[in-house]
Write a protein that holds these residues in place. Structure first.
Motif, PDB file in Angstrom:
ATOM      1  N   UNK A  37      45.728 -13.751 -42.705  1.00 20.87           N
ATOM      2  CA  UNK A  37      44.356 -13.808 -42.183  1.00 20.87           C
ATOM      3  C   UNK A  37      44.317 -13.830 -40.657  1.00 20.87           C
ATOM      4  N   UNK A  38      45.027 -12.880 -40.001  1.00 20.76           N
ATOM      5  CA  UNK A  38      44.958 -12.784 -38.550  1.00 20.76           C
ATOM      6  C   UNK A  38      43.532 -12.438 -38.129  1.00 20.76           C
ATOM      7  N   UNK A  39      43.050 -13.078 -37.062  1.00 22.38           N
ATOM      8  CA  UNK A  39      41.674 -12.927 -36.624  1.00 22.38           C
ATOM      9  C   UNK A  39      41.591 -12.122 -35.333  1.00 22.38           C
ATOM     10  N   UNK A  40      40.433 -11.517 -35.105  1.00 25.26           N
ATOM     11  CA  UNK A  40      40.201 -10.672 -33.936  1.00 25.26           C
ATOM     12  C   UNK A  40      39.707 -11.532 -32.771  1.00 25.26           C
ATOM     13  N   UNK A  41      40.596 -12.377 -32.282  1.00 19.68           N
ATOM     14  CA  UNK A  41      40.231 -13.421 -31.324  1.00 19.68           C
ATOM     15  C   UNK A  41      40.131 -12.938 -29.895  1.00 19.68           C
TER      16      UNK A  41
END
Length: 235
Positions: free
Chosen positions: A152-156
């Motif tokens: 669940x890598x996020x578009x931070x």
């Protein structure tokens, strides 16, 4: 007119018959899952891929990046829409300098090395030779990393320098996600440069590249603050 309608129907039938399978991702799910609690009492889920446990959400302890101040007590972040910045923080988690990312690891966890990231990429299907390359690599691994039931890598986004290093800007939140590794690029002699990973909202690949941590740019890359995922050897 009849010929045009017939061609349209034929094309539609062909598309319906072949669309689903072409976009199907391999089902590579975590081997195990659990929770960890950091030094601030925040609980995170972790997921296991191969012989590594990865945090499944961005590290979020400490001072929010939009509250960072300089030595004169002035806000470092210069984005004009402060409410949007706070919304990005709430959605994607905190961002940290390299030094903070190394120092803040909960007991038993560490900032992943470049090799740790390669192991994850290879577990998700990337070849060894491709994982060693610089730039955007892979065919679907970046998309697997963004799945909510996985890592669940996020578009931070990231925070970059402006004004000759005197202030900061949050950039690319919602479009890109930047993540530290702990590995220094020993070939860069001018200052300290480290490897990082980047994902993109419309890409199934994942980027491997290098950025400096000093107030200078390396090939246009100077990401002062980036996202953090901690890792540990599976127990």
């Amino acid at each position: 007119m009849k010929t045009i309608i017939l061609l349209w129907i034929t094309t539609l039938a062909l598309c319906v018959g072949c669309s689903d399978n072409d976009n199907e991702l391999p089902a590579i799910k975590p081997g195990s899952t659990g929770t960890l609690t950091d030094n601030d009492g925040i609980e995170y889920i972790w997921v296991r891929y191969g012989d590594l446990d990865w945090m499944a959400s961005n590290y979020n302890a400490g001072t929010p990046y939009y509250e960072q101040k300089n030595s004169r007590g002035q806000a470092l972040l210069r984005n004009s829409d402060t409410e949007l910045v706070k919304a990005y923080y709430t959605t994607y988690g905190n961002l940290y300098t390299y030094e903070e990312a190394v120092a803040n690891a909960p007991a038993g966890w560490r900032l992943p090395t470049d090799e740790d990231w390669k192991k994850l990429e290879q577990t998700l299907g990337m070849s060894t030779s491709e994982s060693n390359a610089i730039g955007w690599r892979g065919s679907y691994e970046g998309e697997l990393m963004q799945q909510k039931d996985g890592i669940n890598l996020r578009l931070c986004g990231s925070i970059t320098l402006g004004g000759s290093g005197s202030y900061l800007f949050l950039r690319n939140a919602g479009d890109y996600g930047f993540y530290w590794t702990s590995t220094v690029d020993e070939s860069y002699k001018k200052s300290t440069a480290v490897y990082f990973r980047r994902i993109r909202y419309n890409s199934s690949q994942i980027e491997r590249d290098v950025t400096t941590i000093a107030d200078e740019s390396l090939m246009g890359m100077n990401n002062k603050y980036m996202g953090v995922r901690y890792v540990r050897d599976a127990k």
